[in-house]
Design an enzyme around this catalytic site. Structure first.
Site, mmCIF file in Angstrom:
data_model
loop_
_atom_site.group_PDB
_atom_site.id
_atom_site.type_symbol
_atom_site.label_atom_id
_atom_site.label_comp_id
_atom_site.label_asym_id
_atom_site.label_seq_id
_atom_site.Cartn_x
_atom_site.Cartn_y
_atom_site.Cartn_z
ATOM 1 N N HIS A 1 46.214 46.158 42.197
ATOM 2 C CA HIS A 1 46.687 44.784 42.241
ATOM 3 C C HIS A 1 44.636 44.173 42.195
ATOM 4 O O HIS A 1 44.029 45.112 43.244
ATOM 5 C CB HIS A 1 47.322 44.283 43.250
ATOM 6 N N CYS B 1 51.842 39.175 44.640
ATOM 7 C CA CYS B 1 50.408 39.605 44.184
ATOM 8 C C CYS B 1 51.461 41.140 44.060
ATOM 9 O O CYS B 1 51.017 41.374 42.939
ATOM 10 C CB CYS B 1 49.736 39.890 45.095
ATOM 11 N N ASN C 1 41.974 37.119 40.442
ATOM 12 C CA ASN C 1 43.035 37.190 40.884
ATOM 13 C C ASN C 1 44.278 36.456 40.140
ATOM 14 O O ASN C 1 44.493 35.362 40.846
ATOM 15 C CB ASN C 1 43.379 36.504 42.496
#
Length: 334
Positions: free
Chosen positions: A257, A116, A287
């Protein structure tokens, strides 16, 4: 010749048409909209559901939009980098597939793996490539088809993830005080037990056993990952802010993020920022791993002005984490 720096000169994005919302998800597993929204802040996520399409498809869509928006000559691109955890194949690289589909003739291409944190790390690496003077124009793409590794019988993880891609054009400039200004990137190596995809790599190749035991799906210990993410992202942003004299008065946006709204709120609180100074897309995208930060830039591009101070921050499997100070290079609304 003056000092060379790297600036983003355009952003392109793509998300699939199919939307998996919480209502539909609640018919698949034992969950509901209230439970998901209160814990992670996700209302819906886009899913690439068409047979035979992978991460490269979304990356190509984002890059094509980018090339059209910027009007850049494809033959002037020196490198194309795709950061992803869901590559089309073990090899060749997803970037090579995207390059071939785009018809770029003078560029090298490679994938960059940092979970990520992928876009954050790749932006820093590509910036260094440009600062070396050897490269002038680089396309950086964050793209992930997370639905390909999500177990839709696991109520803890299946609400979290979506699919998408976004691309930025990074170019050389000699203009001062603009572009990538500072970064703090770290890996502590503690994350393997808490966040991983157990099978499919060289340690545990695909077999009847790995398929039967559902080992090709993402595994996460949510509470542990949450705790590390809050601490790391908050500390990293605070460090970047302190050493660059950034504060609530001169930060335009934090670009975090998009893993969990509570993590994002904790980062904003640490920097003493109101949530209107935080880029958010988690509610409607979920996500998307390496795509979350560039997708946020894509959505907020028209709100950005030249000189705006941004802090980008992320946390991912490994554990990898960091923050990057970027000074925006153009008026996005034009």
């Amino acid at each position: 010749m003056g000092k060379i720096n790297a600036i983003i000169t355009g952003v392109g994005g793509y998300v699939p048409d199919y939307i998996l919302n919480n209502e539909e998800l609640s018919r698949m597993v034992d969950t509901n909209d209230e439970w998901i929204m209160s814990r992670v802040g996700i209302k819906e996520r886009h899913i690439l559901s068409e047979e035979g399409l992978g991460t490269s498809y979304m990356a190509r869509k984002a890059a094509k939009q980018l090339l059209k928006k910027t009007g850049v000559d494809p033959d002037s691109i020196d490198a194309l980098i795709v950061t992803t955890s869901t590559a089309d194949y073990q090899f060749p690289s997803t970037a090579s597939i995207v390059l071939g589909k785009l018809g770029l003739k003078n560029a090298m291409a490679f994938d960059f793996w940092a979970a990520c944190c992928g876009f954050l790390y790749t932006l820093d690496v590509a910036s260094s490539m440009i600062q070396s003077g050897k490269y002038k124009k680089i396309i950086v793409i964050g793209a992930d088809k997370m639905s390909s590794v999500v177990d839709y019988t696991d109520r803890q993880t299946c609400p979290l993830f979506g699919d998408g891609a976004a691309a930025v054009l990074l170019e050389a400039t000699e203009e001062e005080n603009i572009g990538v200004m500072d970064s703090y990137l770290r890996t502590d190596g503690k994350g393997l037990p808490f966040l991983h995809l157990k099978a499919g790599g060289s340690v545990s190749p695909a077999s009847h056993f790995t398929v039967d035991h559902r080992l090709h799906f993402l595994y996460q210990e949510g509470r542990t990952v949450f705790r590390y993410a809050v601490t790391s992202m908050s500390d990293d942003c605070a460090l970047i802010a302190e050493r660059n004299n950034l504060n609530a008065d001169n930060i335009r946006y934090v670009v975090p993020h998009q893993a969990n709204i509570r993590i994002i709120e904790a980062v904003a609180k640490r920097l003493e920022l109101s949530m209107d100074k935080v880029m958010l897309n988690i509610e409607h995208f979920g996500n998307t791993s390496a795509a979350t930060i560039p997708l946020a830039l894509w959505e907020y591009e028209d709100r950005l002005k030249k000189g705006d101070n941004l802090i980008l921050t992320a946390f991912g499997a490994g554990f990898v984490h960091g923050a990057l100070y970027y000074k925006w290079a153009y008026d996005g609304g034009k």
